[in-house]
Scaffold this motif. Structure first.
Motif, PDB file in Angstrom:
ATOM      1  N   LYS A   1       0.811  -1.218   0.000  1.00 57.47           N
ATOM      2  CA  LYS A   1       0.000   0.000   0.000  1.00 57.47           C
ATOM      3  C   LYS A   1       0.845   1.269   0.000  1.00 57.47           C
ATOM      4  O   LYS A   1       0.640   2.177  -0.797  1.00 57.47           O
TER       5      LYS A   1
ATOM      6  N   GLU B   1       2.781   1.917  -3.099  1.00 58.51           N
ATOM      7  CA  GLU B   1       1.917   1.908  -4.278  1.00 58.51           C
ATOM      8  C   GLU B   1       2.487   1.033  -5.384  1.00 58.51           C
ATOM      9  O   GLU B   1       2.570   1.414  -6.555  1.00 58.51           O
TER      10      GLU B   1
ATOM     11  N   ASP C   1      -7.056  -1.302 -12.923  1.00 56.04           N
ATOM     12  CA  ASP C   1      -6.721  -0.990 -11.533  1.00 56.04           C
ATOM     13  C   ASP C   1      -6.887  -2.226 -10.659  1.00 56.04           C
ATOM     14  O   ASP C   1      -7.750  -3.083 -10.906  1.00 56.04           O
TER      15      ASP C   1
ATOM     16  N   ARG D   1      -6.901  -3.853  -6.451  1.00 53.58           N
ATOM     17  CA  ARG D   1      -7.120  -3.532  -5.042  1.00 53.58           C
ATOM     18  C   ARG D   1      -6.618  -4.693  -4.191  1.00 53.58           C
ATOM     19  O   ARG D   1      -6.249  -5.751  -4.708  1.00 53.58           O
ATOM     20  N   SER D   2      -6.604  -4.478  -2.899  1.00 55.10           N
ATOM     21  CA  SER D   2      -6.103  -5.503  -1.981  1.00 55.10           C
ATOM     22  C   SER D   2      -7.157  -6.570  -1.736  1.00 55.10           C
ATOM     23  O   SER D   2      -8.339  -6.260  -1.548  1.00 55.10           O
TER      24      SER D   2
END
Length: 675
Positions: free
Chosen positions: A472, A475, A496, A498-499
């Motif tokens: 995170k 990035e 994109d 995400r976690s």
């Protein structure tokens, strides 16, 4: 005397005068070629060498070690003598170097640069020729030699090996606060947590844990980590008057399975019995932190009769202990550097903790020690918090004994939601244990896995096929296997990401929000065996079950039983699969049921330990060569494209497997693993 001598991976037959009795096997010899050799035994003849030197009055390896290496190399398709030199400590591998010395000739009238060179050599009483030429230039140095101001001399260089041992340079809370303010902090916080409980770790050990050198160097530059060249040696008086020979003698090879404290007590009991009978023992640790812990415990019992051989010892101490082990009636405690130490009158060879037993070239440390025990006549003992399937198969066949010493324990299993880091049950329990010693386990580095909503799947490394980790703060998404990294976009569709799920960094972040920074809270990705905690919480280990391999459930089972072994009071497991049979067995303290059912499955499906499986990765297509191999040896082969690599599973019987492995090595695989 006609001798067979190994130099690297080659064997020479030479005629050399031998100054120490009749048996030259295992002695080190310095050859006129400028290389170090090891005598393998008596030869039939060969070139006569008069100028060879034997620098030690004792052998540095035993005949039993040489036989072990011969057998081990056949199993893994390797050159035994290349393996011999790979396993020997560097301190034994001398090389002849050319040094430059001052001739003593007057330097009056020379230019300042020439005087500087000669002064540099005089001050150091000789400098390697390559070194001084790099520093002052080839032409000037050669001129001073030709004019008689410098002269050449051959010297045997004795390596002074220095291992970088690291520890926290600040109190943990202060170090944590400093790192927490950084923009890119996740990996650095993990390093702090790793060292918090272990106190020390070598640079190599941190690299093995996949910590980045740049993060380690940053922490060193800021004084958050410091180097300790040689950690404090432990000294204690040995008190033997109260010793009693155990009524539970170790009759044959076996396994001690239990938590750290009780397993250590039983190991000490075995070692005391061995020592009082005038025999010796070798204990090998798989981690430096485990070795530190054992050294403290055993030094109080055996005093100066405990010899430590590891990378944390000064070179002179390592060499002294290496030769003292041949006096007999010693307890030798070592890291992997101790594998070839010729311990005299050895009765017990013990492996402390059988996690992380892989040596270079895919060799299993357990196989090495088992073969060594056969040739030395010693009993082989494994001290472990969890029994693996191979060992259980040996227990069933009555080939090894088991001493099961696991204490009763309260085990809670709670269901967590997909994105939940801490369940409400965990929070309530933590409130009761807020001031006690707690370990949080997350089997995942980083913030979490990188998930692509567009592809509706976890992102996969385009090079090696491993699931990518999302970091995170930086990035970035990163492959913890091969090092591939990119921005926060899917490698497949460029969408994109995400976690998904969570890693240890996210767990630390959430716990700090709820409870702040607490010295008694420890975070780790793996249950280290050398400590114990009042409460152990497994926040997330479900990802072990998602690995598409035959032993995925065994990895999950061993992970949880290790966690159970280091919990003093309670173990709490958060999971998406609370009904999994392994969890029920864990709550009941029933390790046999899982081992029995898993062994039955593997027998039916002809999986290890009833066959041999090789996991091989190539950088190019080798299917034609492998198909030919399969036809010749009756192998089952499966292929899978993982990123830019070709991954191959090879399954066959034990018959001819050593030949098969040797032929696969000829194909130059990037990775070769054995099961």
């Amino acid at each position: 005397m006609n001798l067979k001598i190994a130099v690297g991976g080659r064997v020479f037959e030479l005629s050399i005068p031998f100054p120490y009795g009749e048996n030259p096997t295992g002695y080190r010899v310095l050859l006129p070629s400028g290389k170090t050799g090891i005598v393998l035994g008596i030869g039939k003849g060969g070139e006569h060498i008069q100028d060879a030197k034997f620098p030690d009055d004792k052998p540095i390896v035993s005949a039993e070690h040489l036989e072990t290496l011969r057998d081990l190399s056949k199993l893994y398709g390797l050159n035994p003598w290349m393996l011999l030199f790979n396993l020997l400590p560097e301190e034994f591998l001398w090389r002849e170097e050319t040094y430059l010395l001052s001739t003593g000739r007057s330097i009056y009238g020379l230019d300042s640069k020439s005087m500087q060179v000669i002064s540099y050599v005089q001050k150091r009483k000789g400098v390697k020729e390559k070194q001084i030429k790099n520093k002052f230039g080839w032409q000037l140095v050669e001129l001073l030699i030709s004019k008689g101001f410098l002269k050449r001399e051959k010297r045997w260089d004795i390596p002074e090996v220095k291992t970088e041992i690291l520890k926290l340079g600040l109190p943990f809370e202060e170090a944590y606060e400093k790192v927490k303010r950084l923009r890119v902090k996740e990996e650095k916080l993990s390093i702090l947590n790793y060292l918090k409980e272990r106190t020390f770790a070598s640079l190599d050990e941190l690299r093995d844990m996949e910590f980045k050198v740049r993060d380690i160097n940053y922490l060193l530059e800021k004084g958050i980590l410091v180097k300790e060249e040689y950690p404090e040696s432990y000294s204690a008086n040995t008190v033997r008057s109260d010793w009693k020979i155990s009524t539970r003698k170790l009759q044959k090879s076996g396994i001690i399975c239990g938590g750290y404290s009780i397993a250590l007590k039983r190991l000490r009991d075995v070692l005391q019995t061995t020592f009082l009978q005038g025999r010796s023992a070798l204990i090998v640790c798989t981690t430096l932190s485990g070795l530190f812990s054992l050294e403290v415990e055993l030094k109080n019992t055996f005093g100066d009769d405990l010899l430590v051989i590891s990378s944390k010892e000064k070179s002179r101490d390592l060499l002294r202990n290496w030769f003292k082990a041949q006096d007999g009636n010693k307890i030798v405690l070592g890291s992997r550097l101790s594998l070839l130490v010729p311990v005299r009158d050895i009765d017990v060879i013990a492996l402390f903790d059988d996690a992380g037993t892989k040596l270079p070239n895919g060799i299993d440390l357990r196989n090495f020690l088992y073969l060594l025990s056969k040739y030395t006549g010693a009993k082989f003992l494994i001290v472990s918090p969890a029994i693996d399937i191979h060992t259980y198969n040996l227990i069933k066949a009555n080939r090894v004994e088991i001493e099961y010493l696991m204490q009763k324990l309260e085990v809670h299993v709670v269901k967590r939601k997909e994105e939940e880091v801490l369940c409400s049950e965990s929070v309530k329990l933590l409130e009761k244990y807020a001031d006690r010693k707690v370990l949080f386990l997350v089997n995942k580095k980083g913030y979490g896995y990188a998930y692509c909503p567009k592809c509706q799947s976890l992102c996969i490394c385009p090079f090696c096929g491993t699931f990518l980790t999302l970091y995170k703060e930086s990035e970035k998404i990163l492959c913890t296997s091969c090092g591939f990294k990119s921005d926060l976009v899917c490698p497949e569709c460029a969408g994109d990401v995400r976690s998904s799920s969570f890693g240890i960094e996210k767990a630390m972040e959430e716990l700090e929000k709820l409870f702040g920074i607490r010295k008694n809270f420890t975070f780790d990705t793996f249950p280290a065996f050398e400590d114990a905690y009042d409460l152990v919480i497994v926040l997330n280990a479900d990802n072990l079950l998602s690995v598409p391999f035959f032993n995925a459930e065994e990895s999950y089972y061993r992970y949880l039983w290790r966690a159970r072994a280091i919990a003093r009071d309670k173990l709490l497991i958060q999971t998406l699969f609370p009904e999994h049979p392994i969890l029920k067995h864990l709550q009941e303290g029933d390790w046999k049921s899982y081992c029995e059912s898993e062994l039955k499955r593997r027998r039916e499906e002809k999986l290890p330990p009833f066959s041999r499986i090789l996991l091989v990765r190539f950088t190019e297509d080798k299917s034609k060569e492998l198909q030919k191999l399969a036809k010749n040896y009756g192998l089952e082969i499966r292929y899978r494209k993982t990123g830019r690599l070709m991954e191959v599973l090879v399954r066959g019987s034990f018959y001819n497997m050593s030949k098969i492995i040797k032929e696969i090595r000829i194909l130059r695989p990037l990775h070769l693993e054995f099961f």
